[in-house]
Scaffold this motif. Structure first.
Motif, PDB file in Angstrom:
ATOM      1  N   ALA A 124      36.704  40.599  45.293  1.00 31.57           N
ATOM      2  CA  ALA A 124      35.401  40.315  44.688  1.00 31.57           C
ATOM      3  C   ALA A 124      34.292  40.192  45.732  1.00 31.57           C
ATOM      4  O   ALA A 124      33.194  40.722  45.550  1.00 31.57           O
ATOM      5  N   ARG A 180      32.806  43.700  47.029  1.00 29.94           N
ATOM      6  CA  ARG A 180      32.391  44.765  46.111  1.00 29.94           C
ATOM      7  C   ARG A 180      31.117  45.463  46.560  1.00 29.94           C
ATOM      8  O   ARG A 180      30.943  46.655  46.337  1.00 29.94           O
ATOM      9  N   THR A 237      39.208  46.574  41.781  1.00 29.02           N
ATOM     10  CA  THR A 237      38.800  45.280  42.320  1.00 29.02           C
ATOM     11  C   THR A 237      39.594  44.180  41.642  1.00 29.02           C
ATOM     12  O   THR A 237      40.475  44.449  40.829  1.00 29.02           O
ATOM     13  N   SER A 238      39.281  42.933  41.982  1.00 24.27           N
ATOM     14  CA  SER A 238      39.970  41.775  41.409  1.00 24.27           C
ATOM     15  C   SER A 238      38.975  40.894  40.670  1.00 24.27           C
ATOM     16  O   SER A 238      37.851  40.677  41.138  1.00 24.27           O
ATOM     17  N   THR A 239      39.390  40.370  39.512  1.00 28.18           N
ATOM     18  CA  THR A 239      38.562  39.441  38.749  1.00 28.18           C
ATOM     19  C   THR A 239      39.428  38.263  38.315  1.00 28.18           C
ATOM     20  O   THR A 239      40.653  38.348  38.304  1.00 28.18           O
ATOM     21  N   HIS A 240      38.766  37.177  37.940  1.00 23.53           N
ATOM     22  CA  HIS A 240      39.489  35.952  37.602  1.00 23.53           C
ATOM     23  C   HIS A 240      39.123  35.412  36.227  1.00 23.53           C
ATOM     24  O   HIS A 240      39.464  34.274  35.896  1.00 23.53           O
ATOM     25  N   GLU A 280      33.723  37.895  34.146  1.00 19.65           N
ATOM     26  CA  GLU A 280      33.595  38.682  35.375  1.00 19.65           C
ATOM     27  C   GLU A 280      34.056  40.112  35.151  1.00 19.65           C
ATOM     28  O   GLU A 280      33.382  41.066  35.558  1.00 19.65           O
ATOM     29  N   PHE A 281      35.185  40.272  34.489  1.00 22.27           N
ATOM     30  CA  PHE A 281      35.713  41.607  34.215  1.00 22.27           C
ATOM     31  C   PHE A 281      34.739  42.413  33.352  1.00 22.27           C
ATOM     32  O   PHE A 281      34.461  43.585  33.632  1.00 22.27           O
ATOM     33  N   LEU A 285      31.736  44.245  35.055  1.00 25.17           N
ATOM     34  CA  LEU A 285      31.929  45.278  36.075  1.00 25.17           C
ATOM     35  C   LEU A 285      31.312  46.598  35.633  1.00 25.17           C
ATOM     36  O   LEU A 285      31.396  46.976  34.459  1.00 25.17           O
ATOM     37  N   ALA A 317      40.713  46.955  37.247  1.00 23.63           N
ATOM     38  CA  ALA A 317      40.557  45.656  37.895  1.00 23.63           C
ATOM     39  C   ALA A 317      41.741  44.764  37.567  1.00 23.63           C
ATOM     40  O   ALA A 317      42.204  44.730  36.422  1.00 23.63           O
ATOM     41  N   ILE A 330      43.133  41.209  36.681  1.00 27.53           N
ATOM     42  CA  ILE A 330      42.568  40.043  36.028  1.00 27.53           C
ATOM     43  C   ILE A 330      43.667  39.016  35.854  1.00 27.53           C
ATOM     44  O   ILE A 330      44.774  39.338  35.402  1.00 27.53           O
TER      45      ILE A 330
END
Length: 200
Positions: free
Chosen positions: A76, A79, A93-96, A100-101, A104, A111, A113
């Motif tokens: 994150a 980016r 990418t990475s999301t939490h 957030e996802f 994008l 991504a 998650i």
């Protein structure tokens, strides 16, 4: 199904990953935060040219591209450093969380998650902040469920909110990594067939 590498490299890990890449639909995320550029080049050389399109690197992007690995994964915080889009380059990418996802943009094709369950490889992580299984509104990219996934709980992830899963601790902490990967792989295929049947 995605498989995330160990932080450290070993011949046994590479042998296992090469076996896994013989299975359709397997992608390997190379996440080795401490690896040097020289060691990373040597690591990639252990995979055939046929394998490399299904490798996704979390570091040393220029070396990866020079070695036929065009899939890159950005955390994150990185980016904004996404290289300019070019033909054949794939970014994830990475999301939490779903907020957030869902925000994008189209620069990313998929991504992570999570965590969806408490982590296996990082004890204590995900115990108090597990992801809700609903809340997705962005269907322009793949949602890859991450965190604590194993053969015991992978069935809970079927449905429209996750397109794929990523495994790390379940495989590398198993007595037989290939056997555990096979169990998860088979269950995931069953889940996907069931989901398609439900949609029809």
């Amino acid at each position: 199904m995605r498989v995330i590498t160990l932080n450290e490299s070993s011949k046994e890990e590479v042998r296992t990953l090469r076996k896994l890449l013989e299975w359709p639909g397997i992608y390997v995320h190379i996440r080795k935060p401490l690896i040097t550029e020289v060691a990373f080049g040597r690591y990639l050389s252990q995979f055939s040219e046929a394998d490399r399109p299904r490798l996704i690197t979390h570091q040393h992007y220029a070396i990866a591209l020079d070695n036929g690995v065009a899939h890159m994964h950005l955390p994150a915080h990185a980016r904004a450093g996404l290289p300019a889009a070019s033909p054949g380059v794939y970014a994830s990418t990475s999301t939490h969380g779903w907020d957030e996802f869902n925000q994008l943009g189209t620069a990313f094709r998929s991504a992570f998650i999570g965590p969806v369950f408490p982590s296996i490889s990082k004890p204590g992580y995900g115990t108090h902040q597990q992801l809700a299984f609903t809340g997705r509104t962005n269907f322009a990219m793949q949602a890859i469920a991450l965190g604590g996934i194993s053969a015991e709980n992978i069935g809970a992830l079927s449905g429209a909110h996750f397109d794929d899963v990523a495994l790390c601790g379940a495989i590398w902490q198993a007595r037989d990594p290939l056997q555990e990967a096979a169990r998860c792989y088979q269950l995931l295929q069953v889940n996907h067939r069931s989901s398609k049947h439900d949609i029809q």
